[in-house]
Design a protein around this motif. Structure first.
Motif, PDB file in Angstrom:
ATOM      1  N   HIS A 121       0.833  -1.202   0.000  1.00 33.63           N
ATOM      2  CA  HIS A 121       0.000   0.000   0.000  1.00 33.63           C
ATOM      3  C   HIS A 121       0.870   1.255   0.000  1.00 33.63           C
ATOM      4  O   HIS A 121       0.589   2.222  -0.718  1.00 33.63           O
ATOM      5  CB  HIS A 121      -0.934  -0.015   1.213  1.00 33.63           C
ATOM      6  CG  HIS A 121      -1.913   1.101   1.231  1.00 33.63           C
ATOM      7  ND1 HIS A 121      -1.666   2.301   1.864  1.00 33.63           N
ATOM      8  CD2 HIS A 121      -3.151   1.210   0.686  1.00 33.63           C
ATOM      9  CE1 HIS A 121      -2.700   3.092   1.720  1.00 33.63           C
ATOM     10  NE2 HIS A 121      -3.622   2.458   1.006  1.00 33.63           N
ATOM     11  N   GLY A 122       1.939   1.237   0.792  1.00 31.87           N
ATOM     12  CA  GLY A 122       2.833   2.390   0.838  1.00 31.87           C
ATOM     13  C   GLY A 122       3.544   2.630  -0.474  1.00 31.87           C
ATOM     14  O   GLY A 122       3.693   3.769  -0.920  1.00 31.87           O
ATOM     15  N   ILE A 123       3.989   1.543  -1.113  1.00 35.78           N
ATOM     16  CA  ILE A 123       4.648   1.682  -2.416  1.00 35.78           C
ATOM     17  C   ILE A 123       3.671   2.214  -3.454  1.00 35.78           C
ATOM     18  O   ILE A 123       4.008   3.076  -4.265  1.00 35.78           O
ATOM     19  CB  ILE A 123       5.246   0.331  -2.851  1.00 35.78           C
ATOM     20  CG1 ILE A 123       6.433  -0.015  -1.956  1.00 35.78           C
ATOM     21  CG2 ILE A 123       5.675   0.353  -4.302  1.00 35.78           C
ATOM     22  CD1 ILE A 123       6.952  -1.420  -2.156  1.00 35.78           C
ATOM     23  N   GLY A 126       3.175   5.851  -2.908  1.00 31.91           N
ATOM     24  CA  GLY A 126       4.337   6.651  -3.283  1.00 31.91           C
ATOM     25  C   GLY A 126       4.546   6.761  -4.778  1.00 31.91           C
ATOM     26  O   GLY A 126       4.893   7.819  -5.282  1.00 31.91           O
ATOM     27  N   PHE A 127       4.323   5.671  -5.499  1.00 32.43           N
ATOM     28  CA  PHE A 127       4.618   5.675  -6.929  1.00 32.43           C
ATOM     29  C   PHE A 127       3.417   6.022  -7.800  1.00 32.43           C
ATOM     30  O   PHE A 127       3.576   6.658  -8.831  1.00 32.43           O
ATOM     31  CB  PHE A 127       5.191   4.329  -7.365  1.00 32.43           C
ATOM     32  CG  PHE A 127       6.597   4.120  -6.891  1.00 32.43           C
ATOM     33  CD1 PHE A 127       7.624   4.917  -7.337  1.00 32.43           C
ATOM     34  CD2 PHE A 127       6.884   3.127  -5.980  1.00 32.43           C
ATOM     35  CE1 PHE A 127       8.922   4.740  -6.881  1.00 32.43           C
ATOM     36  CE2 PHE A 127       8.170   2.935  -5.527  1.00 32.43           C
ATOM     37  CZ  PHE A 127       9.196   3.735  -5.981  1.00 32.43           C
ATOM     38  N   ILE A 128       2.229   5.587  -7.407  1.00 33.72           N
ATOM     39  CA  ILE A 128       1.047   5.841  -8.223  1.00 33.72           C
ATOM     40  C   ILE A 128       0.251   7.023  -7.684  1.00 33.72           C
ATOM     41  O   ILE A 128      -0.286   7.817  -8.440  1.00 33.72           O
ATOM     42  CB  ILE A 128       0.163   4.582  -8.318  1.00 33.72           C
ATOM     43  CG1 ILE A 128       0.944   3.465  -9.004  1.00 33.72           C
ATOM     44  CG2 ILE A 128      -1.137   4.860  -9.050  1.00 33.72           C
ATOM     45  CD1 ILE A 128       0.231   2.136  -9.044  1.00 33.72           C
ATOM     46  N   LEU A 134      -4.777   2.523  -5.370  1.00 32.91           N
ATOM     47  CA  LEU A 134      -4.475   2.657  -3.950  1.00 32.91           C
ATOM     48  C   LEU A 134      -5.652   2.185  -3.099  1.00 32.91           C
ATOM     49  O   LEU A 134      -5.458   1.507  -2.083  1.00 32.91           O
ATOM     50  CB  LEU A 134      -4.116   4.109  -3.616  1.00 32.91           C
ATOM     51  CG  LEU A 134      -3.667   4.393  -2.198  1.00 32.91           C
ATOM     52  CD1 LEU A 134      -2.379   3.647  -1.894  1.00 32.91           C
ATOM     53  CD2 LEU A 134      -3.496   5.885  -1.980  1.00 32.91           C
ATOM     54  N   GLN A 135      -6.856   2.508  -3.526  1.00 26.52           N
ATOM     55  CA  GLN A 135      -8.041   2.067  -2.784  1.00 26.52           C
ATOM     56  C   GLN A 135      -8.204   0.552  -2.829  1.00 26.52           C
ATOM     57  O   GLN A 135      -8.582  -0.070  -1.839  1.00 26.52           O
ATOM     58  CB  GLN A 135      -9.288   2.756  -3.330  1.00 26.52           C
ATOM     59  CG  GLN A 135      -9.311   4.232  -3.037  1.00 26.52           C
ATOM     60  CD  GLN A 135     -10.518   4.920  -3.652  1.00 26.52           C
ATOM     61  OE1 GLN A 135     -11.270   4.330  -4.409  1.00 26.52           O
ATOM     62  NE2 GLN A 135     -10.692   6.195  -3.328  1.00 26.52           N
ATOM     63  N   LEU A 139      -8.159  -1.807   0.397  1.00 36.27           N
ATOM     64  CA  LEU A 139      -9.278  -2.695   0.690  1.00 36.27           C
ATOM     65  C   LEU A 139      -8.804  -4.139   0.873  1.00 36.27           C
ATOM     66  O   LEU A 139      -9.269  -4.838   1.785  1.00 36.27           O
ATOM     67  CB  LEU A 139     -10.327  -2.622  -0.423  1.00 36.27           C
ATOM     68  CG  LEU A 139     -11.558  -3.511  -0.253  1.00 36.27           C
ATOM     69  CD1 LEU A 139     -12.350  -3.088   0.971  1.00 36.27           C
ATOM     70  CD2 LEU A 139     -12.416  -3.472  -1.494  1.00 36.27           C
ATOM     71  N   ILE A 140      -7.878  -4.567   0.045  1.00 39.84           N
ATOM     72  CA  ILE A 140      -7.330  -5.925   0.185  1.00 39.84           C
ATOM     73  C   ILE A 140      -6.636  -6.066   1.537  1.00 39.84           C
ATOM     74  O   ILE A 140      -6.845  -7.050   2.256  1.00 39.84           O
ATOM     75  CB  ILE A 140      -6.373  -6.248  -0.978  1.00 39.84           C
ATOM     76  CG1 ILE A 140      -7.152  -6.383  -2.284  1.00 39.84           C
ATOM     77  CG2 ILE A 140      -5.577  -7.523  -0.691  1.00 39.84           C
ATOM     78  CD1 ILE A 140      -6.277  -6.460  -3.512  1.00 39.84           C
ATOM     79  N   TRP A 141      -5.821  -5.055   1.916  1.00 38.74           N
ATOM     80  CA  TRP A 141      -5.169  -5.119   3.220  1.00 38.74           C
ATOM     81  C   TRP A 141      -6.209  -5.198   4.335  1.00 38.74           C
ATOM     82  O   TRP A 141      -6.078  -6.007   5.259  1.00 38.74           O
ATOM     83  CB  TRP A 141      -4.266  -3.908   3.464  1.00 38.74           C
ATOM     84  CG  TRP A 141      -3.860  -3.864   4.909  1.00 38.74           C
ATOM     85  CD1 TRP A 141      -2.878  -4.602   5.490  1.00 38.74           C
ATOM     86  CD2 TRP A 141      -4.472  -3.106   5.954  1.00 38.74           C
ATOM     87  NE1 TRP A 141      -2.845  -4.345   6.846  1.00 38.74           N
ATOM     88  CE2 TRP A 141      -3.807  -3.438   7.149  1.00 38.74           C
ATOM     89  CE3 TRP A 141      -5.518  -2.186   6.001  1.00 38.74           C
ATOM     90  CZ2 TRP A 141      -4.144  -2.871   8.371  1.00 38.74           C
ATOM     91  CZ3 TRP A 141      -5.858  -1.631   7.218  1.00 38.74           C
ATOM     92  CH2 TRP A 141      -5.176  -1.968   8.388  1.00 38.74           C
TER      93      TRP A 141
END
Length: 161
Positions: A121-123, A126-128, A134-135, A139-141
């Motif tokens: 999620h952090g990557i 940061g990149f996208i 990101l959502q 949500l998966i996490w």
């Protein structure tokens, strides 16, 4: 088993992993390590997003990192201990037989075991940056974290050791 092997095993059968951890006896020091390592990983996961924000907004990165460090390593553990306490009380009200240790272990282990997805999620942040990707990762996490936590609470609900 090592913690990394237990993390991988949690993705197959979280109930068995939490049962095995509870079977090793009451070790509050291990609970604290699980929590602090999880909070450290959550802090590290924030750095790509914070670097992106600092670059885009022109703000000082050190200030953002310091605030995130304070939040994740000093404030979050206190809040998570409080959440574990409330969870313990709710399980008691539901006529379960948990211990404070088992409810804390369920929460802290769920955080640690789901932390590889927090790094993803952090990557992604940061990149996208903000967006659908990101959502989806968030949500998966969250779903994996809930699966691990609820599985651990099922074990804690009946534990009396």
């Amino acid at each position: 088993m090592t913690a990394t092997r237990d993390i991988v095993a949690s993705y197959r059968n979280p109930v068995a992993v939490v049962s095995r951890l509870l079977g090793q006896g009451t070790r509050e020091d291990r609970n604290l390590i699980y929590l602090m390592v999880a909070c450290l990983i959550f802090f590290v996961a924030q750095t790509p997003r914070l670097a992106r924000e600092a670059f885009i907004d022109g703000t000082e990165l050190n200030m953002l990192l310091g605030a995130a460090l304070m939040a994740w390593l000093f404030i979050a553990p206190l809040l998570l201990y409080g959440l574990a306490g409330v969870t313990y009380l709710v399980l008691k009200l539901l006529r379960g037989n948990p211990t404070g240790y088992s409810t804390r272990l369920a929460l802290f282990w769920a955080l640690l075991a789901s932390s590889p997805l927090v790094l993803l999620h952090g990557i992604t942040a940061g990149f996208i940056g903000p967006g659908l990707e990101l959502q989806i990762v968030g949500l998966i996490w969250f779903c994996i974290f809930l699966w691990f936590w609820i599985s651990g609470l099922r074990v804690a609900y009946g534990s009396s050791t």
